[in-house]
Write a protein that holds these residues in place. Structure first.
Motif, mmCIF file in Angstrom:
data_model
loop_
_atom_site.group_PDB
_atom_site.id
_atom_site.type_symbol
_atom_site.label_atom_id
_atom_site.label_comp_id
_atom_site.label_asym_id
_atom_site.label_seq_id
_atom_site.Cartn_x
_atom_site.Cartn_y
_atom_site.Cartn_z
ATOM 1 N N UNK A 252 3.261 1.284 -11.092
ATOM 2 C CA UNK A 252 1.836 1.626 -11.225
ATOM 3 C C UNK A 252 0.980 0.563 -10.541
ATOM 4 N N UNK A 253 1.568 -0.059 -9.509
ATOM 5 C CA UNK A 253 0.922 -1.141 -8.762
ATOM 6 C C UNK A 253 0.400 -2.219 -9.725
ATOM 7 N N UNK A 254 -0.841 -2.621 -9.618
ATOM 8 C CA UNK A 254 -1.341 -3.746 -10.416
ATOM 9 C C UNK A 254 -1.959 -3.313 -11.740
ATOM 10 N N UNK B 241 0.810 -1.216 0.000
ATOM 11 C CA UNK B 241 0.000 0.000 0.000
ATOM 12 C C UNK B 241 0.843 1.265 0.000
ATOM 13 N N UNK B 242 0.351 2.289 -0.680
ATOM 14 C CA UNK B 242 1.101 3.532 -0.837
ATOM 15 C C UNK B 242 1.371 4.210 0.509
ATOM 16 N N UNK B 243 0.380 4.212 1.401
ATOM 17 C CA UNK B 243 0.580 4.863 2.702
ATOM 18 C C UNK B 243 1.684 4.173 3.488
ATOM 19 N N UNK B 244 1.771 2.850 3.387
ATOM 20 C CA UNK B 244 2.833 2.125 4.073
ATOM 21 C C UNK B 244 4.187 2.355 3.418
ATOM 22 N N UNK B 245 4.213 2.490 2.094
ATOM 23 C CA UNK B 245 5.476 2.760 1.397
ATOM 24 C C UNK B 245 6.064 4.082 1.870
ATOM 25 N N UNK B 246 5.223 5.068 2.086
ATOM 26 C CA UNK B 246 5.691 6.359 2.609
ATOM 27 C C UNK B 246 6.305 6.181 4.005
ATOM 28 N N UNK B 247 5.630 5.416 4.848
ATOM 29 C CA UNK B 247 6.155 5.165 6.195
ATOM 30 C C UNK B 247 7.472 4.395 6.130
ATOM 31 N N UNK B 248 7.507 3.380 5.273
ATOM 32 C CA UNK B 248 8.714 2.555 5.153
ATOM 33 C C UNK B 248 9.899 3.374 4.651
ATOM 34 N N UNK C 214 13.798 -5.005 -4.368
ATOM 35 C CA UNK C 214 12.935 -5.984 -5.029
ATOM 36 C C UNK C 214 11.487 -5.599 -4.803
ATOM 37 N N UNK C 215 10.683 -5.610 -5.868
ATOM 38 C CA UNK C 215 9.257 -5.335 -5.768
ATOM 39 C C UNK C 215 9.024 -3.971 -5.105
ATOM 40 N N UNK C 216 8.270 -3.935 -3.995
ATOM 41 C CA UNK C 216 8.012 -2.664 -3.330
ATOM 42 C C UNK C 216 9.280 -2.007 -2.780
ATOM 43 N N UNK C 217 10.341 -2.795 -2.636
ATOM 44 C CA UNK C 217 11.603 -2.211 -2.201
ATOM 45 C C UNK C 217 12.078 -1.125 -3.147
ATOM 46 N N UNK C 218 11.814 -1.314 -4.454
ATOM 47 C CA UNK C 218 12.161 -0.286 -5.427
ATOM 48 C C UNK C 218 11.308 0.963 -5.259
ATOM 49 N N UNK C 219 10.044 0.790 -4.878
ATOM 50 C CA UNK C 219 9.160 1.927 -4.621
ATOM 51 C C UNK C 219 9.636 2.713 -3.402
ATOM 52 N N UNK C 220 10.066 1.986 -2.378
ATOM 53 C CA UNK C 220 10.565 2.632 -1.158
ATOM 54 C C UNK C 220 11.806 3.461 -1.465
#
Length: 290
Positions: A179-181, A112-119, A144-150
């Motif tokens: 762009x998520x899914x 989730x985007x809100x969690x990515x901001x926190x992470x 990897x995966x969301x790690x790249x978003x973080x």
């Protein structure tokens, strides 16, 4: 004869200035020492961030593969950041290792985007502590995966605080869903819109590699290929270079990508320092420089 009250206040003022100057001088001396240590440091760590639901153990197999068939072994330090921002450690950086691997994971590792901001904020707490303890002047990043978003969110919102002293040399993302899914770029998520809006904050001298899995022609089994490809709207013409590559063949699905032998070879060839580039990139990886 009465005492001069002005002299009394002058003495008190001088004493106060001296009292305040001592810790200031001590801090300045310590800061100058840290800057000198950073400038001459040979340390260039590889900092890895796993995706959602993954822990600091996510890259164990990847590290074993990186350390095989090479004379240069990478020590590993793992950092877990709690929701309160406290850090817990396992492993260690060997004193003779100039290119250790540091894995940063989170107690809250949800999607989730809100969690990515926190992470990204928790990543920054870990990163700041690392800079204070190890005084490196450059590093490489892997997500990897969301790690790249973080990493992307961190670059756009936190990196500027370090940019004058510490250079992120290269960023490699693996199966990162910008762009998520969404498989149709006509529909941009709020996260992608925000990344594009803030792309001018990305460092101009950064080299970026975006790897996607080619389990099928459309996705790696979880992340749509179009979502990974959306990274070009963020990085292209903003960083020094942006290269997209697709990994095919066995273990090209999303969860297996970090253990994929082609990915390991690409990390050795493109992410690590020259002394470790003893293998050619796999021919099966389709590369496109943007």
């Amino acid at each position: 004869m009465s005492k001069n009250p002005n002299l009394k206040w002058l003495i008190l003022t001088l004493l106060l200035v001296i009292f305040l100057a001592i810790p200031g001088y001590s801090w300045m001396k310590k800061d100058n020492w840290a800057r000198a240590q950073r400038q001459k440091s040979m340390l260039s760590p590889v900092i890895m961030v796993p995706g959602s639901s993954a822990t600091t153990e996510r890259f164990n197999q990847l590290v074993r593969q990186l350390n095989s068939k090479t004379a240069t072994k990478h020590s590993v330090l793992k950092i877990k950041v709690s929701t309160k921002g406290t850090l817990s450690y396992s492993g260690a950086i060997d004193k003779d290792d100039n290119e250790p691997i540091i894995v940063v994971g989170f107690q809250n590792n949800h999607d989730g985007y809100s969690n990515i901001k926190k992470q990204a904020g928790w990543l920054d707490q870990a990163f700041y502590t690392l800079t204070q303890n190890y005084h490196f002047n450059n590093f490489k990043a892997f997500g990897h995966s969301n790690g790249g978003l973080i990493w992307t969110y961190w670059l756009e919102h936190y990196y500027s605080s370090y940019a004058n002293e510490i250079k992120m040399k290269r960023l490699m993302t693996l199966g990162t869903p910008y762009n998520f899914s969404e498989s149709n770029l006509k529909y941009r998520t709020q996260m992608l819109e925000d990344f594009i809006k803030n792309k001018n904050k990305l460092p101009k001298n950064l080299v970026v590699y975006s790897l996607s899995g080619g389990k099928s022609y459309e996705s790696d089994g979880i992340v749509p290929e179009a979502s990974v490809a959306a990274g070009k709207y963020i990085f292209q013409n903003q960083v020094k270079s942006y290269t997209a590559m697709t990994v095919t063949g066995p273990e090209a699905d999303h969860s297996d990508l970090p253990q994929n032998e082609q990915v390991v070879r690409l990390i050795k060839h493109y992410l690590l320092e020259k002394k470790n580039k003893n293998l050619r990139p796999p021919r099966q990886a389709n590369k496109k420089r943007q």
